[in-house]
Design a protein around this motif. Structure first.
Motif, short mmCIF file in Angstrom:
data_model
loop_
_atom_site.label_atom_id
_atom_site.label_comp_id
_atom_site.label_asym_id
_atom_site.label_seq_id
_atom_site.Cartn_x
_atom_site.Cartn_y
_atom_site.Cartn_z
N ALA A 182 -18.14 14.68 20.77
CA ALA A 182 -17.38 14.27 19.58
C ALA A 182 -17.57 12.78 19.29
CB ALA A 182 -15.89 14.57 19.79
N LEU A 183 -17.86 11.99 20.33
CA LEU A 183 -18.08 10.55 20.13
C LEU A 183 -19.31 10.30 19.25
CD1 LEU A 183 -17.49 9.00 23.69
CD2 LEU A 183 -15.90 9.12 21.79
N LEU A 184 -20.24 11.28 19.22
CA LEU A 184 -21.48 11.10 18.46
C LEU A 184 -21.29 11.42 16.98
CD1 LEU A 184 -23.89 12.93 20.94
CD2 LEU A 184 -23.50 10.48 20.79
N SER A 185 -20.14 12.03 16.62
CA SER A 185 -19.99 12.50 15.24
C SER A 185 -19.93 11.32 14.27
CB SER A 185 -18.75 13.39 15.12
OG SER A 185 -17.72 12.71 14.47
N ASP A 186 -20.35 11.57 13.03
CA ASP A 186 -20.38 10.51 12.01
C ASP A 186 -18.99 9.94 11.74
OD1 ASP A 186 -23.04 10.89 11.79
OD2 ASP A 186 -22.94 12.18 10.02
N THR A 187 -17.96 10.73 12.00
CA THR A 187 -16.60 10.27 11.69
C THR A 187 -16.05 9.33 12.76
OG1 THR A 187 -15.73 12.26 12.73
CG2 THR A 187 -16.02 12.34 10.35
N THR A 188 -16.73 9.22 13.90
CA THR A 188 -16.26 8.33 14.97
C THR A 188 -16.89 6.95 14.80
OG1 THR A 188 -16.12 10.24 16.46
CG2 THR A 188 -16.03 8.06 17.47
N THR A 189 -16.05 5.93 14.58
CA THR A 189 -16.57 4.57 14.44
C THR A 189 -15.79 3.65 15.37
OG1 THR A 189 -15.07 4.12 12.62
CG2 THR A 189 -17.28 4.87 12.02
#
Length: 723
Positions: free
Chosen positions: A380-387
């Motif tokens: 989940a850390l790789l998802s585009d929504t994680t900044t």
């Protein structure tokens, strides 16, 4: 037509239909892909392959002679059957063709050729039904140059049911006829020192050798190409990272406060590796370091101290773990180590795909605002929504579970963040050099004081079936002493798996070895059922754990086990890494021969972590002396993971040890063998270092630059460049 290059597209070289077949069968897209599909062996026109040893059900390519041809009408249906008997002088094999009587004109007794097909059986005799074949030239022509003709090697390629070996020969010949000059990736001095041939000659001799000596020299040359280009690509990646400027992260009060509350002395290795990391974090370029150490050697402590050093200047750290269970475990152990004073300041936060939406949004907000200076999660850390507000350090736990693209995708979320890779799977030197050649490697060998140690025994059911009952009694005895136990199974449900082999995503993938049973007998479901009926387990609290359970359920079971509310946990390999229960004293691994050496060693590391001595029982039905049994016995013989890593490499070969996750350049070793060619790889690394030192941009080495581009592939190149 202009000369073809290695970069030329296959459809332009061999036509669209053939190019599609090659891409579908082997993933080939360019001329370079095709010419690096090397023959797996070479036959001779005078050589006859032993028919007696052909494996049933396998596609084979053999050289043989036609002995008899017989055509007859079929009894049960219309038409004729042509039966052709071929022989290698010792065994014979029949070829069958339905309604193809015209083939008897070619297939006359005395003719020799190459025959390919899937080995079947009919009425006890081996046969090839409708095989592909190519007969050697007419005998008259062959006699004219008999000696030369008989000694020219025939390349036998890895083939598929749709593309036979000689079809590949013809395609390769067509391409070689049109292939222009090939720039050499090797420096002249290296080539001359080893007596190697030019790149164009090596490709030609590999596919169309006129003698054994030619293909041996071609193979030696292409092996050096592989080693040199791979090492140059890895060193270049290291160079790219060192060309970036990193934010210097100096240690300060946070680290001092943490060290002051540590309830134990750090081991000498924890101190020296910690010092290396501290220096890296203050350096001019981003750290790129691999820390390998046994289960329980303190890698998490070393990583946490690095996170505190980054947090000192307001930076954030992201730790990516392969499973939800492990991510949750990391969160709890990090919060516990930080204690009530430091944890609220750093706000360690869990971010995984299976969190409820509201919780996930809250965690993502903490990461984006910089409030959470330690973020722990899964993919989940790789998802585009994680900044992140200021990502200063990326920690990758259990690198063998992640591909290089994933590591670099996470790094791309910061501005040249430092990277720390942790692994509890000790890596043999040659593999480290081949797979992790772009990383600096540190090793933690010393173990913390106060560990009671682990004893490991093999329960050999092939000779002593009664020991199966004794395993359960032994576990019940340990629970009676107030301790806890794990039972590890090779599947979730063995019966469901027997009906549908793809049903179980959690089967260990250790590679089949001789002596291993074909079917899993004991899944989590079957063991839980057995123990529910076992008189010794009447008062014992048994629970199950596997990867297909909902995330919150898995977490609840793990926490209950850690609290001591569960006595025996029956689980799949989901407990392989990161599960820390000091009161767990015993582990039984059923069908232990189905697991890899490093996996058995990892699993065993879950017990004996407190002051209670650990006991590990490796239960196996593999017969004595079989490779599957040797694997289990090797683990019982030593607790040294580094020694076991070498054993694993010998037993399995590096194909499995390198694994698919090390994608692109790292896993596609075609001719190199990391054990056998260790010295060659080391020499190639030294030579590549020298070239890159003198010519960092490879302006004077266009052949090497082009080879790296082809070898690494565009996707991996993009991932490597992201940071």
């Amino acid at each position: 037509m202009a000369d073809l290059t290695l970069e030329s597209r296959l459809d332009g070289a061999v036509g669209g239909k053939t190019a599609s077949a090659l891409e579908k069968a082997f993933g080939m897209r360019t001329v370079g892909d095709l010419v690096s599909h090397y023959p797996r062996r070479y036959a001779r026109r005078g050589e006859l392959t032993p028919i007696s040893s052909l494996p049933l059900g396998e596609p084979v390519t053999i050289v043989a002679e036609v002995v008899r041809v017989n055509e007859r009408r079929m009894q049960n249906r219309k038409g004729t059957l042509l039966e052709v008997t071929i022989s290698d002088g010792q065994g014979s094999l029949s070829l069958t063709f339905f309604n193809q009587a015209w083939r008897s004109k070619d297939l006359r007794p005395g003719r020799r050729g190459i025959f390919a097909g899937k080995v079947g059986e009919y009425r006890g005799a081996t046969q090839l039904a409708h095989p592909d074949y190519e007969l050697f030239d007419d005998e008259d022509q062959a006699r004219e140059n008999a000696q030369a003709y008989a000694t020219v090697p025939i390349p036998i390629y890895p083939a598929t049911s749709t593309l036979a070996s000689w079809q590949l020969t013809k395609i390769v010949e067509l391409v070689l006829d049109g292939l222009g000059p090939v720039a050499d990736p090797l420096p002249d001095d290296l080539r001359e020192r080893h007596g190697l041939v030019s790149a164009r000659e090596a490709i030609e001799w590999m596919h169309r050798p006129q003698s054994e000596e030619q293909y041996e020299r071609a193979r030696a040359t292409l092996r050096m190409h592989e080693a040199f280009v791979l090492q140059a690509a890895l060193l270049q990646q290291r160079q790219f990272v060192r060309a970036l400027s990193a934010t210097r992260r100096r240690p300060g009060a946070l680290l001092e406060r943490f060290d002051a509350i540590l309830p134990f002395e750090r081991t000498p290795d924890q101190v020296s590796v910690g010092d290396q990391i501290a220096r890296d974090l203050e350096g001019d370029w981003p750290m790129n370091r691999l820390v390998q150490g046994e289960v329980g050697s303190g890698k998490t402590l070393v990583a946490l101290r690095a996170m505190l050093q980054v947090a000192e200047s307001g930076g954030q750290s992201a730790l990516i773990a392969p499973t939800e269970v492990l991510a949750g475990q990391h969160l709890r152990s990090i919060a516990r180590m930080l204690g009530p004073q430091l944890a609220p300041e750093l706000m360690p936060t869990l971010l995984t795909g299976q969190l409820p939406a509201a919780e996930r949004r809250k965690a993502a907000l903490r990461a984006a605002s910089g409030q959470a200076r330690i973020v722990i999660g899964t993919h989940a850390l790789l998802s585009d929504t994680t900044t992140f507000a200021d990502l200063g350090l990326v920690v990758v736990d259990e690198q063998h579970r992640f591909g290089v693209e994933q590591r670099e995708a996470l790094r791309a979320k910061g501005s040249s963040p430092h990277a720390l890779v942790l692994t509890a799977t000790p890596i043999p030197r040659t593999v480290a050099m081949t797979v992790f050649g772009d990383l600096d490697v540190s090793t933690i060998r010393t173990m913390p004081q106060g560990r009671a140690g682990i004893e490991t025994f093999v329960a050999p059911l092939a000779e002593r079936p009664a020991w199966f009952g004794r395993v359960w009694e032994r576990i019940a005895e340990e629970v009676g002493e107030g301790r806890q136990a794990f039972v590890v199974c090779a599947a979730i449900d063995a019966e469901a798996l027997a009906k549908n082999p793809k049903a179980d995503a959690e089967q260990p993938d250790a590679g089949m070895l001789e002596g291993e049973s074909e079917k899993t007998r004991w899944g989590v479901v079957q063991v839980a059922d057995l123990l529910s009926r076992h008189p010794a387990f009447d008062d014992i609290r048994v629970e199950i754990l596997h990867g297909k359970m909902p995330s919150d359920e898995k977490d609840a079971v793990m926490q209950a086990f850690a609290r001591g509310d569960i006595d025996v946990l029956v689980a799949t390999t989901v407990v392989e890494v990161g599960v820390d229960v000091p009161n767990a004293s015993t582990m039984a691994i059923l069908e232990a021969d189905r697991f890899g050496v490093s996996q058995l060693h990892q699993l065993r590391g879950r017990v004996g972590r407190g002051g209670v001595p650990g006991l590990c029982l490796l239960v196996t039905e593999a017969p004595p002396g079989s490779p599957a049994r040797q694997r289990v016995e090797a683990v019982a013989a030593t607790l040294d993971g580094f020694e076991l890593a070498e054993v694993d490499l010998d037993l399995r070969g590096e194909g499995d040890v390198l694994g698919d996750a090390q994608s692109g350049a790292r896993s596609s070793l075609r001719l190199l063998r990391v054990v056998k060619d260790a010295d060659l790889i080391a020499e190639a690394r030294v030579a590549a270092e020298k070239v890159l030192e003198e010519d960092p941009a490879l302006r004077r080495h266009p052949g090497l630059e082009a080879a790296i581009e082809r070898r690494v592939g565009m996707a991996e190149r993009a991932a490597l460049a992201r940071n």
